[in-house]
Write a protein that holds these residues in place. Structure first.
Motif, PDB file in Angstrom:
ATOM      1  N   VAL A 409      31.827  49.184  58.629  1.00 53.37           N
ATOM      2  CA  VAL A 409      30.701  49.169  59.563  1.00 53.37           C
ATOM      3  C   VAL A 409      30.426  47.701  59.874  1.00 53.37           C
ATOM      4  O   VAL A 409      30.004  46.944  59.005  1.00 53.37           O
ATOM      5  N   GLY A 410      30.682  47.295  61.093  1.00 50.62           N
ATOM      6  CA  GLY A 410      30.544  45.890  61.474  1.00 50.62           C
ATOM      7  C   GLY A 410      31.579  45.528  62.511  1.00 50.62           C
ATOM      8  O   GLY A 410      32.030  46.385  63.290  1.00 50.62           O
ATOM      9  N   GLU A 411      31.979  44.274  62.515  1.00 52.38           N
ATOM     10  CA  GLU A 411      32.943  43.802  63.501  1.00 52.38           C
ATOM     11  C   GLU A 411      34.307  44.466  63.296  1.00 52.38           C
ATOM     12  O   GLU A 411      34.731  44.702  62.170  1.00 52.38           O
ATOM     13  N   ASN A 412      34.976  44.751  64.408  1.00 54.48           N
ATOM     14  CA  ASN A 412      36.305  45.348  64.350  1.00 54.48           C
ATOM     15  C   ASN A 412      37.332  44.218  64.317  1.00 54.48           C
ATOM     16  O   ASN A 412      37.693  43.651  65.340  1.00 54.48           O
ATOM     17  N   TYR A 417      44.603  45.086  56.479  1.00 56.17           N
ATOM     18  CA  TYR A 417      44.908  46.429  55.973  1.00 56.17           C
ATOM     19  C   TYR A 417      44.289  47.442  56.924  1.00 56.17           C
ATOM     20  O   TYR A 417      43.388  47.125  57.718  1.00 56.17           O
ATOM     21  N   GLY A 418      44.773  48.668  56.850  1.00 55.95           N
ATOM     22  CA  GLY A 418      44.269  49.707  57.733  1.00 55.95           C
ATOM     23  C   GLY A 418      42.911  50.228  57.285  1.00 55.95           C
ATOM     24  O   GLY A 418      42.642  50.350  56.098  1.00 55.95           O
ATOM     25  N   TYR A 419      42.040  50.507  58.249  1.00 60.03           N
ATOM     26  CA  TYR A 419      40.730  51.066  57.927  1.00 60.03           C
ATOM     27  C   TYR A 419      40.205  51.875  59.110  1.00 60.03           C
ATOM     28  O   TYR A 419      40.717  51.781  60.228  1.00 60.03           O
ATOM     29  N   GLU A 420      39.191  52.662  58.843  1.00 59.32           N
ATOM     30  CA  GLU A 420      38.515  53.419  59.897  1.00 59.32           C
ATOM     31  C   GLU A 420      37.292  52.624  60.339  1.00 59.32           C
ATOM     32  O   GLU A 420      36.402  52.356  59.521  1.00 59.32           O
ATOM     33  N   HIS A 421      37.246  52.264  61.611  1.00 58.02           N
ATOM     34  CA  HIS A 421      36.088  51.525  62.120  1.00 58.02           C
ATOM     35  C   HIS A 421      35.011  52.530  62.488  1.00 58.02           C
ATOM     36  O   HIS A 421      35.139  53.273  63.466  1.00 58.02           O
TER      37      HIS A 421
END
Length: 695
Positions: A409-412, A417-421
């Motif tokens: 939760v924050g800047e994209n 590494y891979g994450y869900e924005h």
């Protein structure tokens, strides 16, 4: 599962997953290597680690074979490895002879001289003379940025640097081109490296192909005095070794500490040290007729004492980011004795440390504990800039497959590494706190979920309210459970946790940082190395610090203090680990340690502090704050924590989260004084502009 193997006639039990190289070293045999590294993938391309395996037709590369894959003897005997036979000796000599065919005779001018793997192994395992009479090849130098100097003719293509950049740093900017004798290691499109960990390739290089550009031609390793201490460029608490000659710090190298930095170090921690020589405060100054003029220590202390004799309610102190616990403790003892309640160690206004629980502001899972987590929620933090080594640990765990759920939760941003924005602001947290969404269901179902909260959350005006939302998410997901505490705060200031532990906070309706900076709030403001604040006009500012940065420029009285390499001090990392830094060189000019300054002024005030030595101060500090007695211990899940007591209820502003670190290379007075960091910052900005132009 343990497996039996015979090494040089000695039978040992080792895990079947061990390579033959590791098994041989477990048996006490020395195996030379260039490409193999314990923290990188297996390349098997230097062939220096050849050993003889009984029954094998030719020598075997021990780094590329596992113990469990070896065939037993005809009657079921354990596999047998020989590391010192004539065949092995001849094979290693042959490998070294080939490696040295094109290697230039640069040892007298090579910065790797004296700590070069190729030198050491050529002496120990090579031939006494060369049989090569042909011309040697030459390779063009490459641009790897302001930190890494290249002499690629020396390169033996071990690919350690390529594997580090790709696997550990997570930035695929190094690779090989060409084949055979035309093979070269180069950067992508010959651009400089952009990783915050890029300078670690210098440590990894077993020859002099990659060396430190700022340190080039400065000293030989045997000339340096080595001091093991702690880094203060961020709050991770990386273990470092400071190399000095005379009274100058010439370089900083990482020390091995598996629980904190493993054997890596961020570029800022490694190369900001030239800032210790520039813009230093080396004598006291007092503003007279609007101009700072040098004065003696007695006169400066008298001026300081006279300001401390005023109304205690009109005196305040703000601590900076690099303070050691001893200096803060002495300041606190003096100011509390005078009745001063306006003290704050949160110069950025972070709203933390208000629940009375130590676990509220710690990285409770511990850095090593990240490897045990299977779900992670990052709130308002750009870990890559705020704590590169914590980010590298997250990437390591993600690569292993153990951490298969990461939400941000924050800047994209590219965190390597891979994450869900999930979103950019607090509205996402409102939904998560209500248990909404598929991500929350998976997060709550995890065995060891973690929440990481960045300073970008805490320095907002609604920081306490956002903290309450994060705590509610944590309660719903049960991130604090038996044997696990998943509540983690990432600090960016090395002195912050120590200040919070000591209670360097407002008491009895005392003023916080923002309140102290209001016009007319104070008559005297003491800045303990605080350079990120703007004092109001009309306030007498006493600056106690090491560099002529923003804080000193607004001061009426300057008392020069020692930098972190010039004093013995206690630092507490973001995970609550108490560590002691050691003095590597003496303070510049007339600079003094902070605690000694407060002890001296207390004597002038007629109320001398009850300690005359650092040992006595530490004894009182540990008696008053027992958590500072446990050296090199991260409390982790043993820290009691009630999430319901964290934060304040109220409405949140839906402005997106942003990281407090705008420029990774210029975050503190030492870094801002460093020419190397300025060059890195300029290089990063140029690369960013080029990338935007290309798009």
């Amino acid at each position: 599962m343990m497996t039996k193997i015979v090494v040089d006639g000695h039978e040992i039990d080792v895990p079947g997953e061990f390579t033959l190289l590791q098994a041989c070293e477990a048996a006490g045999a020395e195996i030379p290597r260039f490409c193999f590294h314990e923290r990188l993938s297996i390349a098997g391309n230097c062939r220096m680690c050849l050993v003889e395996v009984k029954g094998a037709p030719k020598p075997v590369a021990s780094c590329a074979q596992q113990v469990k894959d070896q065939r037993p003897g005809p009657n079921g005997e354990p596999p047998e490895v020989i590391t010192q036979s004539a065949k092995v000796k001849s094979a290693r000599e042959g490998v070294l002879e080939f490696l040295l065919i094109n290697h230039p005779l640069d040892c007298p001018i090579c910065d790797q001289g004296g700590e070069c793997d190729l030198q050491d192994q050529a002496v120990a395992f090579g031939r006494a003379n060369s049989r090569y009479d042909e011309n040697k090849r030459a390779v063009e130098e490459k641009n790897m940025g302001p930190l890494v100097k290249t002499v690629m003719t020396r390169c033996i293509q071990c690919t350690r640097c390529v594997r580090f950049a790709t696997e550990v740093a997570g930035v695929s900017e190094l690779g090989a081109i060409g084949r055979g004798e035309d093979m070269e290691i180069t950067t992508y499109l010959e651009q400089s490296l952009t990783s915050e960990l890029s300078a670690n390739v210098v440590d990894l290089c077993p020859v002099g192909a990659l060396t430190s550009k700022p340190y080039a031609f400065n000293a030989r390793p045997w000339e340096l005095r080595k001091t093991e201490t702690v880094d203060v460029m961020d709050a991770v608490g990386s273990n470092i070794r400071v190399d000095a000659r005379g009274n100058d710090v010439l370089r900083v190298l990482p020390r091995l500490h598996e629980e904190i930095n493993e054997e890596w170090l961020s570029d800022k921690s490694r190369h900001a040290v030239d800032g210790l020589r520039r813009q230093r405060l080396d004598q006291p100054y007092l503003k007279t007729k609007g101009k700072l003029t040098p004065v003696s220590w007695p006169k400066a202390l008298e001026a300081f004492a006279s300001r401390l004799q005023g109304d205690a309610k009109k005196i305040g102190a703000i601590a900076g980011d690099l303070n050691e616990a001893e200096g803060l403790k002495a300041a606190l003892d003096l100011l509390r004795g005078l009745g001063v309640t306006n003290t704050d160690c949160r110069q950025d206004g972070a709203q933390i440390g208000q629940s009375g629980q130590r676990g509220e502001y710690l990285f409770n899972s511990t850095i090593m504990g990240i490897e045990e987590s299977d779900a992670l929620l990052i709130i308002g933090s750009n870990l890559r800039l705020e704590a590169p080594l914590i980010n590298a640990r997250v990437r390591k765990t993600w690569l292993s497959g153990a951490l298969d759920l990461i939400g941000v939760v924050g800047e994209n941003l590219d965190l390597t590494y891979g994450y869900e924005h999930l979103g950019v602001g607090p509205s996402v947290l409102v939904d998560l706190a209500k248990g909404k969404g598929d991500f929350f269901k998976r997060f709550a179902a995890a065995q060891r979920p973690m929440i990481i909260i960045g300073m970008g959350v805490l320095i907002r005006k609604d920081g306490a309210q956002v903290l309450k939302l994060a705590a509610e998410i944590g309660m719903k997901a049960k991130i604090v459970r038996d044997g696990w505490n998943g509540w983690n705060v990432v600090h960016t200031a090395a002195g912050r946790v120590g200040g919070l532990d000591l209670g360097f906070l407002p008491i009895e309706q005392g003023l916080s940082t923002q309140a102290m900076l209001a016009p007319g709030a104070l008559d005297t403001l003491i800045l303990l190395g605080a350079d990120e604040v703007k004092a109001p006009a009309g306030t007498f500012v006493v600056y106690i610090g090491s560099h002529g940065d923003a804080g000193a420029q607004q001061a009426d009285l300057i008392l020069p203090a020692a930098a972190y390499t010039e004093k013995n001090g206690t630092y507490v990392s973001t995970e609550g680990r108490v560590q002691q830094g050691l003095r590597a060189v003496f303070p510049k000019g007339e600079a003094r340690e902070e605690w000694a300054i407060f002890r001296a002024v207390s004597a002038l005030l007629g109320t001398p502090l009850p300690y005359d030595t650092l040992e006595a101060l530490r004894a009182k500090m540990r008696a008053d704050c027992p958590v500072l007695a446990g050296l090199d211990f991260a409390p982790g899940a043993s820290t009691p924590l009630e999430l319901k007591r964290i934060g304040l209820a109220g409405d949140v502003d839906h402005v997106p989260f942003s990281s407090p670190v705008g420029d990774f290379y210029l975050t503190n007075p030492i870094a801002r004084a460093s020419e190397t960091m300025a060059a890195c910052s300029a290089s990063r900005k140029a690369a960013s502009v080029a990338a935007i132009a290309a798009e």
